[in-house]
Design an enzyme around this catalytic site. Structure first.
Site, PDB file in Angstrom:
ATOM      1  N   ASP A  45       0.810  -1.221   0.000  1.00  0.00           N
ATOM      2  CA  ASP A  45       0.000   0.000   0.000  1.00  0.00           C
ATOM      3  C   ASP A  45       0.845   1.273   0.000  1.00  0.00           C
ATOM      4  O   ASP A  45       0.305   2.367  -0.185  1.00  0.00           O
ATOM      5  CB  ASP A  45      -0.932   0.015   1.211  1.00  0.00           C
ATOM      6  N   ARG A  86      -5.131   6.707  -1.212  1.00  0.00           N
ATOM      7  CA  ARG A  86      -3.658   6.740  -1.186  1.00  0.00           C
ATOM      8  C   ARG A  86      -3.094   7.537  -2.365  1.00  0.00           C
ATOM      9  O   ARG A  86      -2.053   8.184  -2.239  1.00  0.00           O
ATOM     10  CB  ARG A  86      -3.095   5.325  -1.152  1.00  0.00           C
TER      11      ARG A  86
END
Length: 450
Positions: free
Chosen positions: A327, A403
């Site tokens: 991530d 993100r």
């Protein structure tokens, strides 16, 4: 449009001297699992420091729908009165998991071996993501799934009335798939075995053992073999959630590229299956120090101090590190833009099927900001320009991906010209205090008119 309302454009401008203490939210992975395993226990589980982003709140709502009593006591303290393994009730409504791939896949696993039916949906981003890699192994237990083309949400799962244990080798590294199979195995008789070619984050294994499940982890022929004995009575726990290393990545990376910065991020979880970014940054020459290392609730934690690092170099990121930082590649690519030379990131095919195609999203945005980026199906390379040489000046698409939005706002803090994100609304799903936290450190992020 953001996942929960009108678009929220934001612009990030060059700044100096990010300083202070960044109290990032609780770990999202542990927060999801605390609620689910609490619901599968008999008695009351207490949770301190739960991440109260929308993803986790959606999981809390789902546990209520399956019959658990979930209470918010304020200040990040929650309790869950569980219904026990196999005790889920059939929900009256469709389960809306919002933007959370982790939430929906783990919940599917947890209910798939009970004789109930549940329908799952989410926002536009989640409904575009394939679920077959979870529903395929769940079918081995006897569960049936009915979804849109490609196994996409909305999707209905008919749980197995007479589940059987399975032995399953995960085809690609995925903690979500592994965890879904293990949670399904809880209500199957006998032993369920999950085999990993590459280790992924192991919060599920640690927490299952903590809740009293009989679980072992061994190595066979270079593979990680997890064996779970089904139908335990899980014991309620008192959980203190460490702070999320994936959230910590943003103030840490911002401090490394913003001149004059010195930021402390306390109580960060440093589970070795999650901490790959920090070691990669150190390999690049980042001034990043672990202070006061300790263990809390079975998880290693420390305080991270990040200081401005103008002399970082591009590196070849080891592909076997990908699972421990999957991530964090978007914000790593931002740091790579300010390093000297090429940063090559192989073995990251998983990024193509996250909330967005993160390789494409970051490559397009970085190019718009003046960078050269090469990419393939499972790799990408950022040609770093060094400190003070990134032009910026771009308007980039977040693609409903929190993100991506946060990464480009970090880019704007050190680029020569401001960087605008078309919709930063999705940030609320995982890091609801991001905007305020970064402003308190000295960042110049402002909400823009569309």
């Amino acid at each position: 449009m953001s996942s929960h309302g009108d678009p929220i454009p934001m612009t990030s401008r060059k700044t100096r001297n990010l300083r202070g203490t960044a109290h990032v939210p609780g770990d999202k992975s542990i927060s999801h699992r605390s609620l689910i395993l609490g619901a599968l226990s008999v008695g009351e589980t207490t949770i301190d420091g739960l991440l109260e982003g929308q993803d986790v709140l959606d999981t809390a709502s789902a546990m209520r729908a399956f019959g658990a009593e979930v209470t918010d006591h304020g200040g990040g303290r929650w309790s869950v009165h569980g219904v026990g393994v196999g005790g889920f009730a059939e929900p009256d409504q469709v389960i809306d998991c919002g933007n959370s791939g982790t939430g929906v896949r783990l919940i599917m696993g947890a209910m798939a071996t009970s004789p109930i039916t549940a329908t799952f949906t989410g926002d536009a981003s989640l409904n575009s993501r394939p679920m077959g890699r979870v529903t395929d192994p769940l079918a081995l237990f006897g569960a049936q799934s009915y979804g849109r083309e490609g196994g996409r949400l909305p999707l209905t799962i008919v749980g197995a009335a007479d589940p059987v244990p399975v032995r399953y080798e995960v085809p690609v590294p995925s903690a979500q798939v592994k965890s879904a199979v293990l949670l399904a195995g809880l209500n199957a008789p006998g032993q369920t075995v999950v085999i990993e070619k590459e280790a992924t984050r192991d919060h599920t294994e640690r927490m299952l053992a903590g809740f009293g499940a009989e679980l072992s982890v061994t190595e066979e022929d270079g593979k990680r073999v997890i064996t779970l004995t089904g139908q335990p009575e899980l014991q309620p726990q008192s959980i203190i959630v460490p702070r999320d290393p994936s959230s910590a990545a943003f103030p840490v990376c911002a401090a490394l590229i913003v001149e004059g910065s010195d930021v402390l991020v306390p109580n960060i979880g440093l589970n070795p299956t999650r901490a790959g970014l920090f070691y990669t940054l150190q390999d690049m020459g980042a001034d990043l120090v672990f202070e006061n290392p300790r263990e809390e609730g079975g998880e290693p934690v420390a305080d991270l101090r990040a200081r401005f690092s103008p002399d970082m170099k591009g590196i070849e990121v080891p592909p076997d590190r990908a699972a421990s930082m999957i991530d964090e590649y978007p914000v790593l690519s931002v740091v790579a833009a300010f390093a000297e030379g090429k940063t090559h990131m192989p073995g990251v095919k998983e990024l193509r099927v996250k909330e967005s195609d993160r390789i494409d999203a970051m490559a397009q945005g970085l190019r718009a900001a003046g960078l050269t980026v090469d990419e393939g199906e499972d790799w990408w390379t950022v040609h770093g320009l060094g400190h003070g040489k990134v032009p910026g000046g771009a308007t980039v698409e977040s693609r409903l991906d929190h993100r991506i939005a946060m990464s480009f706002l970090v880019l704007g803090m050190a680029s020569e010209q401001p960087v605008k994100v078309d919709d930063a609304g999705p940030i609320a799903t995982s890091f609801p205090i991001f905007e305020r936290l970064m402003a308190d450190l000295g960042a110049r992020i402002e909400r823009a008119n569309g």
